[in-house]
Design an enzyme around this catalytic site. Structure first.
Site, PDB file in Angstrom:
ATOM      1  N   ASP A 106       0.698  -1.390  -0.288  1.00 55.25           N
ATOM      2  CA  ASP A 106      -0.019  -0.155   0.209  1.00 55.25           C
ATOM      3  C   ASP A 106       0.931   1.162   0.025  1.00 55.25           C
ATOM      4  O   ASP A 106       1.911   1.385   0.327  1.00 55.25           O
ATOM      5  CB  ASP A 106      -1.197  -0.173   1.245  1.00 55.25           C
ATOM      6  CG  ASP A 106      -1.739   0.934   1.349  1.00 55.25           C
ATOM      7  OD1 ASP A 106      -2.419   1.088   0.162  1.00 55.25           O
ATOM      8  OD2 ASP A 106      -1.696   1.747   1.888  1.00 55.25           O
ATOM      9  N   GLU A 122       1.238  -0.478  -4.981  1.00 56.30           N
ATOM     10  CA  GLU A 122       0.060   0.358  -4.790  1.00 56.30           C
ATOM     11  C   GLU A 122       1.010   1.922  -5.391  1.00 56.30           C
ATOM     12  O   GLU A 122       1.082   2.166  -4.298  1.00 56.30           O
ATOM     13  CB  GLU A 122      -1.178   0.639  -4.448  1.00 56.30           C
ATOM     14  CG  GLU A 122      -2.138   2.103  -4.717  1.00 56.30           C
ATOM     15  CD  GLU A 122      -2.452   2.699  -3.317  1.00 56.30           C
ATOM     16  OE1 GLU A 122      -3.565   3.237  -3.357  1.00 56.30           O
ATOM     17  OE2 GLU A 122      -1.320   2.572  -2.340  1.00 56.30           O
TER      18      GLU A 122
END
Length: 637
Positions: free
Chosen positions: A313, A366
């Site tokens: 993330d 990401e």
């Protein structure tokens, strides 16, 4: 009683820990059942180099810090350890820490395998041994496979709000396992991505504010029940990807923040160590011990839980020192730049070690910027990820589809631009949870027009997405045409499937997902320029796109009409004489579309168009995407 003559650390462990290259710290730190001179008990070890005193407190001693103090190793490692007799499975505990400033802290174990159910915050003594995995065939096949040439279609799930019981309570890991396995099989997905299941205190963070990097959240059950979830999905042929958050962590008092009274896991300077946007702490990637902690966390989930992929993330926030910071709120690196050189090195170490130890997995970034080489191998100067979310494709595509079809001809470049950089990285096309929250509207509600037009647009979006180069990801609810934004406090609006429009959308996507898996032209050459060829990308006036997807022995022709008008006898240029069998249409009446697809094979003819000598005439339904498969590809294809 506590003993100090037991240790799990070797000199090599200490060296690797401090160097930042230890990948198996979960075998050393935390709470581990052991036997000492015939007496069973638990060995505890924690890193708190600046603490004056560390004690284990818990159910077994009424949380009294005076009774079970640990001993600090004399090797300068900052590790405290000790063996406590007669502690059983499930006992809660914390570390009582006296700081250099004589304040007292009660901290959860950073390496705990299990925790109390939030809002309680104690760790639990837990043995992970004993679960009998049944996925040996899956793991062996995974190790021999490459996802880069395979279909990869991911369903993103938030376990707490996918489905719930009638009384609103959560499904357990085991209940979710059965329901998810059945649903994902019916929908023909290849993978599921679980939004963070690492323990977290605030449910409103959706799991992205982590407190337990080695413990599955107790909201849904025990560690072994979490293992059973993965095992059941593997049995159904579904790969499991988990969201993992090494970019920042919670500032709750029981967590990692100021763990021994000092900035231990986080950068000391708040210009580096505090994230202003998320109000969380940033890991100090320059410390070897912190790098070892994080890399060991990733290895732990791949090792003990048989996870097939890790989606890292907020990579952009790690790469840039000025991320979400104004001028004067960040510190340049030693070269005067804005790159976090320590984080870059950490990510390279992370990816190299995970791929080396766990063949066949996927490391996914990401990453929302144009940082070069995210999916380039480490030995070629890249970050070493296997895949990167294509945020540019997502933003441009949603902007285009939100535009009224009447004006799409003025924004045609938004829908064609992605092919200019489609091979710069190994991309995943994401329509994720981030696009259906914070007043952004659901996917269906982003679409313009009346109800029928909204559904037609969404079907067309899915048809275009599946045929575009890159792996796929869709957040739960998009496939049923959820009207409202995602709400983590409630389950999806499954009752909508009683409406034929919603049921038709879901059925269409299940068929589309099946076609994606069955036809190598749609996935095998995602990362090769030979896998894609424009037929005509310049028809902005009529908002039509056409292109070929190629794979081993197969060609698929895709024609997209994004105008709210039917085009009769549309002239489509082709590279040579060929026959095309109708394969799929988003406007098929069986999905509640309004035009039956062609029923017979179409034959091109020698009619010049757009610089090509051959062409094909066909009727294009409004807001429709058509697939055709070449009837004979020839021996050279």
């Amino acid at each position: 009683m506590i003993h100090y003559d037991v240790t799990r650390f070797t000199e090599t462990d200490i060296y690797l820990f401090r160097e930042g290259t230890h990948t198996k710290l979960y075998e050393k730190f935390g709470a581990h059942f052991m036997e000492r001179e015939g007496t069973e008990g638990v060995y505890f070890a924690v890193w708190a180099p600046h603490a004056k005193r560390v004690s284990v407190v818990g159910d077994f001693n009424h949380y009294d810090p005076r009774t079970h103090s640990l001993k600090k190793r004399e090797d300068g490692s900052g590790i405290w350890e000790g063996f406590i007799e007669s502690i059983s499975q499930g006992v809660t505990y914390k570390y009582h820490i006296r700081t250099p400033y004589d304040t007292e802290l009660y901290k959860a174990d950073p390496f705990a395998f299990a925790t109390e159910r939030p809002p309680n915050s104690a760790s639990k003594v837990w043995c992970l041994e004993g679960y009998l995995w049944e996925d040996e065939a899956w793991m062996e096949q995974r190790a021999k496979s490459s996802l880069h040439q395979a279909p990869m279609n991911i369903y993103e799930v938030h376990l707490g709000s996918w489905r719930r019981h009638l009384d609103g309570s959560y499904l357990s890991y085991e209940e979710a396992a059965e329901a998810l396995a059945e649903y994902l099989t019916e929908m023909n997905y290849t993978h599921v991505e679980l939004m963070p299941i690492t323990e977290y205190p605030f449910k409103g963070s959706w799991g992205y504010q982590v407190s337990g990097y080695f413990a599955p959240t107790a909201r849904f059950g025990t560690p072994q029940e979490c293992m059973a979830l993965v095992d059941r999905l593997h049995a159904a042929g579904i790969g499991v990807i988990m969201d993992w958050v090494p970019s920042h962590f919670v500032t709750d008092g029981h967590g990692l923040i100021a763990f021994d009274g000092t900035a231990l896991y986080e950068y000391e300077d708040p210009r580096k160590g505090y994230h202003p946007e998320w109000k969380s702490a940033v890991f100090d990637y320059g410390k070897g011990e912190v790098r070892s902690f994080l890399i060991s966390s990733a290895h732990f989930w791949l090792d003990y839980y048989h996870i097939d992929g890790i989606r890292v993330d907020a990579v952009a926030s790690m790469l840039y020192l000025d991320y979400a910071r104004k001028e004067g709120e960040w510190v340049p690196n030693i070269h005067g730049g804005n790159e976090n050189l320590e984080a870059i090195e950490f990510l390279r170490m992370l990816n190299a070690s995970c791929y080396a130890d766990f063949p066949g997995i996927a490391m996914i970034a990401e990453e929302s910027t144009a940082f070069p080489g995210v999916t380039r191998p480490v030995d070629a100067g890249g970050l070493g990820f296997g895949f990167k979310w294509n945020m540019g494709w997502m933003h441009d595509t949603l902007k285009y589809f939100k535009t009224d079809p009447l004006f799409r001809k003025y924004h045609h470049n938004r829908i064609t631009f992605s092919m200019w950089y489609a091979y710069d990285e190994n991309f995943i096309l994401p329509l994720s949870h981030d696009e259906v929250v914070h007043m952004k509207g659901s996917l269906l509600n982003k679409m313009p027009g009346d109800t029928n037009q909204k559904f037609a647009n969404l079907r067309a979006l899915f048809g275009y997405m599946i045929s575009h180069p890159g792996k796929k990801l869709l957040f739960m609810g998009g496939e049923i045409g959820q009207w409202k934004e995602w709400d983590y406090e409630d389950q999806l609006e499954w009752y909508l499937l009683e409406n034929p429009l919603h049921a038709g959308l879901q059925s269409m996507l299940a068929t589309l997902d099946r076609l994606y898996r069955e036809h190598p032209a749609l996935y095998a050459w995602d990362e090769k320029r030979e896998g894609f060829e424009w037929i005509n990308e310049r028809d902005a006036e009529r908002s039509v796109l056409s292109y070929l997807r190629r794979g081993p022995g197969e060609e698929i022709l895709v024609v997209c009409n994004f105008a709210d008008a039917r085009h009769e006898g549309y002239l489509l240029p082709l590279p040579e004489t060929s026959e095309w069998e109708p394969l799929f249409s988003t406007q098929d009446p069986q999905w509640q579309g309004w035009e039956a697809p062609p029923s017979e094979t179409l034959q091109s003819r020698p009619e010049a168009c757009c610089g090509r000598e051959h062409s094909l005439r066909l009727d294009l339904p409004a807001l429709g995407v058509l697939y055709f498969r070449r009837a004979s590809t020839g021996e050279d294809r």
